[in-house]
Design a protein around this motif. Structure first.
Motif, PDB file in Angstrom:
ATOM      1  N   GLU A 213       0.926  -1.170  -0.014  1.00 11.56           N
ATOM      2  CA  GLU A 213       0.103  -0.220  -0.141  1.00 11.56           C
ATOM      3  C   GLU A 213       0.937   1.320   0.011  1.00 11.56           C
ATOM      4  N   ALA A 214       2.249   1.252   0.016  1.00  7.14           N
ATOM      5  CA  ALA A 214       3.093   2.357   0.604  1.00  7.14           C
ATOM      6  C   ALA A 214       2.747   3.418  -0.575  1.00  7.14           C
ATOM      7  N   TYR A 215       3.042   2.942  -2.065  1.00  6.08           N
ATOM      8  CA  TYR A 215       2.809   3.804  -3.304  1.00  6.08           C
ATOM      9  C   TYR A 215       1.412   4.459  -3.116  1.00  6.08           C
ATOM     10  N   GLN A 216       0.513   3.792  -3.060  1.00  5.32           N
ATOM     11  CA  GLN A 216      -0.960   4.474  -2.799  1.00  5.32           C
ATOM     12  C   GLN A 216      -1.188   5.484  -1.539  1.00  5.32           C
ATOM     13  N   ILE A 217      -0.517   5.122  -0.668  1.00  8.06           N
ATOM     14  CA  ILE A 217      -0.327   6.088   0.597  1.00  8.06           C
ATOM     15  C   ILE A 217       0.305   7.213   0.158  1.00  8.06           C
ATOM     16  N   TYR A 218       1.370   7.184  -0.356  1.00 10.60           N
ATOM     17  CA  TYR A 218       2.156   8.440  -1.054  1.00 10.60           C
ATOM     18  C   TYR A 218       1.251   9.157  -2.072  1.00 10.60           C
ATOM     19  N   LEU A 219       0.637   8.702  -3.026  1.00 11.56           N
ATOM     20  CA  LEU A 219      -0.213   9.344  -3.919  1.00 11.56           C
ATOM     21  C   LEU A 219      -1.378   9.885  -3.190  1.00 11.56           C
ATOM     22  N   ASP A 220      -2.218   9.323  -2.320  1.00 12.27           N
ATOM     23  CA  ASP A 220      -3.307   9.862  -1.863  1.00 12.27           C
ATOM     24  C   ASP A 220      -3.130  10.812  -0.881  1.00 12.27           C
ATOM     25  N   GLU A 221      -1.968  10.883   0.110  1.00 17.97           N
ATOM     26  CA  GLU A 221      -1.847  11.446   1.302  1.00 17.97           C
ATOM     27  C   GLU A 221      -0.659  12.591   1.395  1.00 17.97           C
ATOM     28  N   VAL A 222       0.158  11.966   0.728  1.00 16.54           N
ATOM     29  CA  VAL A 222       1.332  12.652   0.822  1.00 16.54           C
ATOM     30  C   VAL A 222       1.605  13.724  -0.283  1.00 16.54           C
ATOM     31  N   ALA A 223       1.532  13.177  -1.461  1.00 21.94           N
ATOM     32  CA  ALA A 223       1.754  14.145  -2.744  1.00 21.94           C
ATOM     33  C   ALA A 223       0.925  15.132  -2.978  1.00 21.94           C
ATOM     34  N   PRO A 224      -0.300  15.198  -2.596  1.00 22.55           N
ATOM     35  CA  PRO A 224      -1.174  16.394  -2.614  1.00 22.55           C
ATOM     36  C   PRO A 224      -0.629  17.406  -1.708  1.00 22.55           C
ATOM     37  N   LEU A 225      -0.048  17.244  -0.296  1.00 23.07           N
ATOM     38  CA  LEU A 225       0.351  18.095   0.494  1.00 23.07           C
ATOM     39  C   LEU A 225       1.735  18.688  -0.137  1.00 23.07           C
ATOM     40  N   PHE A 226       2.537  17.677  -0.805  1.00 20.48           N
ATOM     41  CA  PHE A 226       3.799  18.464  -1.273  1.00 20.48           C
ATOM     42  C   PHE A 226       3.484  19.499  -2.280  1.00 20.48           C
ATOM     43  N   LYS A 227       2.568  18.891  -3.090  1.00 18.76           N
ATOM     44  CA  LYS A 227       2.288  19.962  -4.389  1.00 18.76           C
ATOM     45  C   LYS A 227       1.782  21.235  -3.901  1.00 18.76           C
ATOM     46  N   LEU A 228       0.724  21.306  -2.705  1.00 19.38           N
ATOM     47  CA  LEU A 228       0.107  22.401  -2.115  1.00 19.38           C
ATOM     48  C   LEU A 228       1.203  23.252  -1.635  1.00 19.38           C
ATOM     49  N   ALA A 229       2.285  22.796  -0.913  1.00 22.03           N
ATOM     50  CA  ALA A 229       3.203  23.554  -0.394  1.00 22.03           C
ATOM     51  C   ALA A 229       4.368  23.800  -1.478  1.00 22.03           C
ATOM     52  N   ASP A 230       4.272  23.704  -2.614  1.00 21.81           N
ATOM     53  CA  ASP A 230       5.072  24.036  -3.762  1.00 21.81           C
ATOM     54  C   ASP A 230       6.515  23.168  -3.522  1.00 21.81           C
ATOM     55  N   ILE A 231       6.618  21.808  -3.255  1.00 23.98           N
ATOM     56  CA  ILE A 231       7.802  21.106  -3.016  1.00 23.98           C
ATOM     57  C   ILE A 231       8.034  20.378  -4.110  1.00 23.98           C
ATOM     58  N   ASP A 232       9.126  20.277  -4.769  1.00 25.88           N
ATOM     59  CA  ASP A 232       9.331  19.642  -5.822  1.00 25.88           C
ATOM     60  C   ASP A 232       9.744  18.268  -5.491  1.00 25.88           C
ATOM     61  N   ALA A 233       9.241  17.023  -5.661  1.00 28.47           N
ATOM     62  CA  ALA A 233       9.719  15.788  -5.151  1.00 28.47           C
ATOM     63  C   ALA A 233       9.913  14.966  -6.403  1.00 28.47           C
ATOM     64  N   ASN A 234      11.347  14.337  -6.409  1.00 26.62           N
ATOM     65  CA  ASN A 234      11.724  13.577  -7.335  1.00 26.62           C
ATOM     66  C   ASN A 234      11.557  11.882  -6.714  1.00 26.62           C
ATOM     67  N   VAL A 235      10.801  11.109  -7.044  1.00 24.17           N
ATOM     68  CA  VAL A 235      10.402   9.993  -6.533  1.00 24.17           C
ATOM     69  C   VAL A 235      10.932   8.901  -7.574  1.00 24.17           C
ATOM     70  N   THR A 236      11.551   7.973  -6.513  1.00 28.91           N
ATOM     71  CA  THR A 236      11.884   6.713  -7.087  1.00 28.91           C
ATOM     72  C   THR A 236      11.205   5.459  -6.249  1.00 28.91           C
ATOM     73  N   ILE A 237      10.609   4.600  -7.177  1.00 25.27           N
ATOM     74  CA  ILE A 237      10.193   3.567  -6.400  1.00 25.27           C
ATOM     75  C   ILE A 237      11.106   2.445  -6.700  1.00 25.27           C
ATOM     76  N   THR A 238      11.446   1.934  -5.533  1.00 25.79           N
ATOM     77  CA  THR A 238      12.596   0.902  -5.257  1.00 25.79           C
ATOM     78  C   THR A 238      12.075  -0.421  -5.870  1.00 25.79           C
ATOM     79  N   GLU A 239      13.055  -1.139  -6.553  1.00 27.26           N
ATOM     80  CA  GLU A 239      12.677  -2.547  -7.394  1.00 27.26           C
ATOM     81  C   GLU A 239      13.291  -3.698  -6.346  1.00 27.26           C
ATOM     82  N   ARG A 240      14.320  -3.385  -5.563  1.00 29.40           N
ATOM     83  CA  ARG A 240      14.735  -4.487  -4.822  1.00 29.40           C
ATOM     84  C   ARG A 240      15.360  -4.027  -3.625  1.00 29.40           C
TER      85      ARG A 240
END
Length: 582
Positions: A213-240
């Motif tokens: 659920e981690a990526y969905q938690i980020y998209l739903d609860e974290v990313a909108p707040l970062f965008k509202l605060a004008d924070i540029d987030a460089n996201v890496t989804i780890t593969e291993r």
């Protein structure tokens, strides 16, 4: 009466006053009522234009806004009005005042026929230190991407409910473009003056954490707040496993203000280790020797998205993604002590806590059954290890924390019935050997839902020490009682076989090698035969991550080596969760 009031030239027209105080002298019945009606009409017109009547009192001269909030506080003028005007909040008009510390608004009360202003006005305010964004509010038609009818400005701020943080907003409505532009400019200038607030973040997301659920938690609860605060987030989804560590060792971090990890304790441990290892590489430290590490260059933010979230709960007090995101946005910095784990003079890793014996063996068994869901494999491993409870034969040395008589002696006391005094001696290292069921070394309290007071309640995030918790050989029933108390209010250390010490360093050397099996046995409760390990490798549980290490391990604590986004808390604000299997 004079014509319409003129705007004052100061503060870019933000201060608006009438040039003449209207007369309220009564001259009899009908004339009085006419004058009152005219007065109300004039007041409504002024409110619509954002103008405020200040009465007979002399207006305060406007002043230029401070360069930053810090300079204004230093000058002692933080409570002096910077700008003032009329906004409609909800259905009522308010007198709004901006200072370097807060935005305050008071409802404008209509005057009664007798000249009274009615009931007392209720003043409300928002501290600027809790405001993380200001936006222009517009009405747009469906499909319209820009422009639109100006409605006013909106403040987005953080609201506290205990230790939980929630985002909230206040709408200041005014149709005047110039009026809103001046307010918007002042607010943005003041918000830029707060230090530690990030503008660019490197984000690592472990998509396999907990129930994926981690990526969905980020998209739903974290990313909108970062965008509202004008924070540029460089996201890496780890593969291993090790992916984040490899990136942190090689990528350029100069353009980032912080690093964020979305995942569980294993992911947090990997990212923290990568940040600190990168700092040693940049500083030219030789990690193949006993060295003094340097602090990490960037703070670490933790978005809890795992099963236990021990590190996140220790700095946030709760498993709540929005609270963690708001701590990051507002730049709340919390220095944290970190341990180094070394063997034969070579650095193995950085970490916050470790368990050897029962804690390490249980994690090793769970890792062999990763095909099971996380909760099932943890319960399975716990039951198997309790059924096959065996001690470890070790030699344990520790360096007690030296405390002078003038300092707080509570740091050197055990929570158990007996008090462990850490007295200074000619040879400060204390050594003991024998059979141990479990040995825990923790530099942070390790709060979680299963231990709301913490696995190590005697330590803090940055007190420069570690909690050493020793569980010597005991019966299975007594050891289970000890484990159960972590989820309650009873003292989990008030057993004769449990000791606690406040230390700066620990050496642990297993004394027996041979063969170790996972098979369950039906031995009686007084187990005294030690578990034997194959190939000289011993499992350690370091921050929920399995580390197999040979020979002697040296653990040292390093004060405030890493900065986390968050605040110190005394206890987790979550309902205790008891393990169903014990």
């Amino acid at each position: 009466m004079s014509g319409p009031p003129r705007e004052s030239a100061g503060a870019l027209g933000a201060w608006s006053e009438s040039r003449e105080e209207p007369s309220d002298e009564a001259d009899g019945g009908r004339n009085t009522r006419k004058k009152k009606k005219k007065k109300k009409k004039r007041r409504r017109r002024k409110e619509e234009r954002g103008e405020l009547e200040l009465g007979a009192s002399a207006p305060q001269p406007p002043r230029d806004p401070p360069a930053t909030a810090e300079e204004d506080r230093a000058a002692g003028d933080a409570d002096e009005p910077i700008i003032r005007g009329i906004f409609r909040i909800g259905r009522r008009s308010h007198d709004v005042v901006l200072t370097a510390r807060r935005v305050t608004w008071t409802p404008i009360q209509p005057e009664s026929p007798t000249g009274d202003s009615g009931s007392a006005s209720t003043e409300e305010h928002v501290e600027l230190k809790d405001v993380f964004a200001v936006k222009v509010k517009r009405r747009r038609s469906i499909g319209q991407q820009s422009g639109g009818t100006l409605l006013g400005i909106t403040l987005f701020h953080c609201r506290r409910k205990g230790i939980k943080l929630k985002d909230a907003e206040v709408h200041f409505n005014n149709l005047s473009v110039d009026h809103c532009e001046v307010w918007f400019r002042h607010l943005k200038e003041l918000l830029r003056g707060f230090p530690n607030r990030p503008k660019s973040l490197k984000v690592f997301v472990n998509p396999a954490s907990h129930k994926k659920e981690a990526y969905q938690i980020y998209l739903d609860e974290v990313a909108p707040l970062f965008k509202l605060a004008d924070i540029d987030a460089n996201v890496t989804i780890t593969e291993r496993k090790g992916h984040a560590l490899a990136i942190l060792k090689e990528c350029k971090l100069d353009g980032y203000d912080g690093v964020v990890c979305v995942g569980g304790d294993g992911s947090v441990a990997e990212v923290a280790h990568g940040l600190l290892l990168r700092a040693q590489m940049d500083a030219g430290r030789d990690t193949d020797s006993i060295f003094t590490p340097v602090q990490a260059a960037l703070p670490l933010g933790i978005i809890p998205a795992g099963s236990t979230n021990v590190v996140a709960c220790s700095v946030h007090g709760i498993r709540h993604a929005a609270s963690a995101a708001l701590h990051i946005i507002l730049g709340h910095h919390q220095p944290v002590d970190v341990c180094t784990f070394s063997s034969l003079g070579r650095l193995l890793r950085f970490g916050f806590s470790a368990m050897f014996g029962f804690g390490g063996r249980t994690l090793a068994l769970a890792e062999k059954h990763r095909w099971m869901p996380p909760s099932q494999r943890r319960d399975f491993a716990l039951i198997r290890m309790l059924a096959n409870l065996k001690p470890e034969d070790c030699e344990l040395s520790y360096l007690p924390l030296r405390v002078s008589h003038g300092e707080n002696a509570e740091q050197t006391k055990s929570e158990s019935g007996k008090v462990v005094r850490e007295a200074e001696a000619a040879d400060p290292w204390q050594t003991t050997q024998g059979l141990f069921l479990n040995i825990s070394i923790m530099a942070i309290p390790c709060l979680c839902s299963m231990a709301p007071r913490g696995l190590a309640p005697n330590t803090r995030l940055n007190n420069g020490s570690m909690a050493l918790i020793i569980a010597r050989n005991a019966s299975r029933s007594e050891f289970i009682k000890h484990l159960k108390r972590y989820s309650g209010r009873s003292n989990q250390f008030s057993f004769s076989f449990v000791e606690t010490h406040t230390v700066k360093a620990v050496k642990l050397r297993p004394r027996v090698q041979g063969f170790w099996t996972d098979d369950t046995s039906e031995d009686n409760d007084s187990n005294s035969t030690p578990i034997l390990s194959s190939e000289g490798m011993y499992p350690w549980n370091i921050d929920g991550d399995l580390l197999e290490a040979p020979a002697e391990i040296l653990i040292r604590v390093h004060p405030e080596l890493l900065t986390l986004y968050g605040e110190t808390v005394e206890e987790a604000e979550e309902s205790p969760v008891k393990c169903s299997c014990i």
